[in-house]
Design an enzyme around this catalytic site. Structure first.
Site, short mmCIF file in Angstrom:
data_model
loop_
_atom_site.label_atom_id
_atom_site.label_comp_id
_atom_site.label_asym_id
_atom_site.label_seq_id
_atom_site.Cartn_x
_atom_site.Cartn_y
_atom_site.Cartn_z
N SER A 119 0.83 -1.20 0.00
CA SER A 119 0.00 0.00 0.00
C SER A 119 0.87 1.26 0.00
CB SER A 119 -0.97 -0.06 1.19
OG SER A 119 -2.04 0.85 1.03
N ASP A 173 -10.02 -5.18 -4.03
CA ASP A 173 -9.46 -4.17 -3.13
C ASP A 173 -10.34 -2.91 -3.10
OD1 ASP A 173 -7.88 -2.29 -1.78
OD2 ASP A 173 -6.02 -3.11 -2.59
N HIS A 204 -7.87 -5.71 0.34
CA HIS A 204 -6.63 -4.97 0.60
C HIS A 204 -5.84 -5.75 1.65
CE1 HIS A 204 -4.19 -1.43 0.07
NE2 HIS A 204 -4.14 -1.19 1.37
#
Length: 223
Positions: A119, A173, A204
Site C-alpha cells: 500500500s 481491493d 486490501h
C-alpha cells in the site's frame, strides 16, 4: 538525508545473512505488521536473509480527520491524481534510501538488497526503486499505486531498468482499486522496466497464494 535512521524491526532467517529485504508497511500500521510473514515464506535454510521492517514517522493524515498515525506521506484527497503527497513521498524516499545505504555500509551488496512495500509502503518502494542510482536485487510492490507516474519518464534511473519488479494486487481491493495498481504497472512497462503483474481474489490484504509467490520470487532474485 535525515541524520537518524528510521527505527525498524529486524528478522534474520539465518546466521551471517548475505541478502537484505527492506519491507515498508501500509498506512496506520508499523514495522511489526509484516514481521510475522517471514517464517510463512518458508525460505530454504541455506538462504540467510535479513528482513528490515521500518516504522514510518507519525504524522497527521488529512483524509482521516487529521488523526496522527504512522504514514509515509499525507493523503490530502481521494482524487486519484493527488492521493499521494509528493513532498511526503520524497521525504520518506530519502529516509528509506538512508536505510539502504546503512545496510550497504554494513556489508550488503546493493544487488542483494530488495525494496518491498504494501500500500503506502509500496508507493515508496516504487518511487525509490525506480530512481535509486545503484542496481538492486528487486522491487516488490503489493496492493499499491504510483505517485505521479507522469514524472517517471524524466526521473527514472537506468540502473534498475532490468531489475525485476513484482507487482501484485487484489481484484476486490476497496482501498486501492486494482485499476490504480495496473496503471502503475503500465507506467513501469512503458518506461522500460522489467515488471510483472499478478492479481488475486482478495481485498486490501495478502493471501496464502501471494505469500507463496513472494517466496518463489525472493528466492529467484536473491539466488
Amino acid at each position: 538525508m535525515t541524520a537518524e535512521l528510521l527505527p525498524y524491526v529486524e528478522v534474520n532467517t539465518g546466521e551471517n545473512p548475505q541478502a537484505c529485504v527492506i519491507w515498508l508497511h501500509g498506512l496506520g500500521d508499523s514495522g511489526n505488521g509484516f514481521a510475522p510473514i517471514v517464517p510463512e515464506l518458508h525460505l530454504p535454510e541455506s538462504m540467510a536473509v535479513r528482513f528490515l521492517f521500518p516504522h514510518a514517522p507519525e504524522r497527521a493524515v488529512t483524509i482521516n480527520n487529521g488523526m496522527v498515525m504512522r504514514a509515509w506521506y499525507d493523503i490530502k484527497s481521494f482524487d486519484l491524481d493527488n492521493r499521494a503527497d509528493l513532498t511526503g513521498v520524497l521525504e520518506s524516499m530519502e529516509q528509506v534510501n538512508a536505510l539502504v545505504e546503512a545496510q550497504h555500509e554494513a556489508g550488503f551488496a546493493y544487488d542483494k538488497i530488495v525494496l518491498a512495500g504494501f500500500s503506502q509502503g509500496g508507493v515508496i518502494a516504487l518511487h525509490l526503486g525506480s530512481r535509486i542510482k545503484h542496481k538492486i536485487a528487486g522491487i516488490m510492490a503489493l496492493s499499491t499505486y504510483m505517485c505521479k507516474p507522469e514524472l517517471l519518464a524524466e526521473e527514472a534511473a537506468q540502473e534498475n531498468k532490468v531489475t525485476p519488479v513484482m507487482m501484485a494486487h487484489g481484484v476486490q481491493d476497496p482501498v486501492v482499486p486494482v485499476a490504480l495498481g495496473k496503471m502503475a504497472f503500465d507506467a513501469l512497462e512503458q518506461n522500460g522496466f522489467s515488471a510483472t503483474w499478478q492479481t488475486y481474489t482478495m481485498q486490501h490484504s495478502v493471501c496464502l497464494q501471494e505469500v507463496e509467490d513472494i517466496s518463489a520470487w525472493l528466492q529467484k532474485v536473491l539466488a
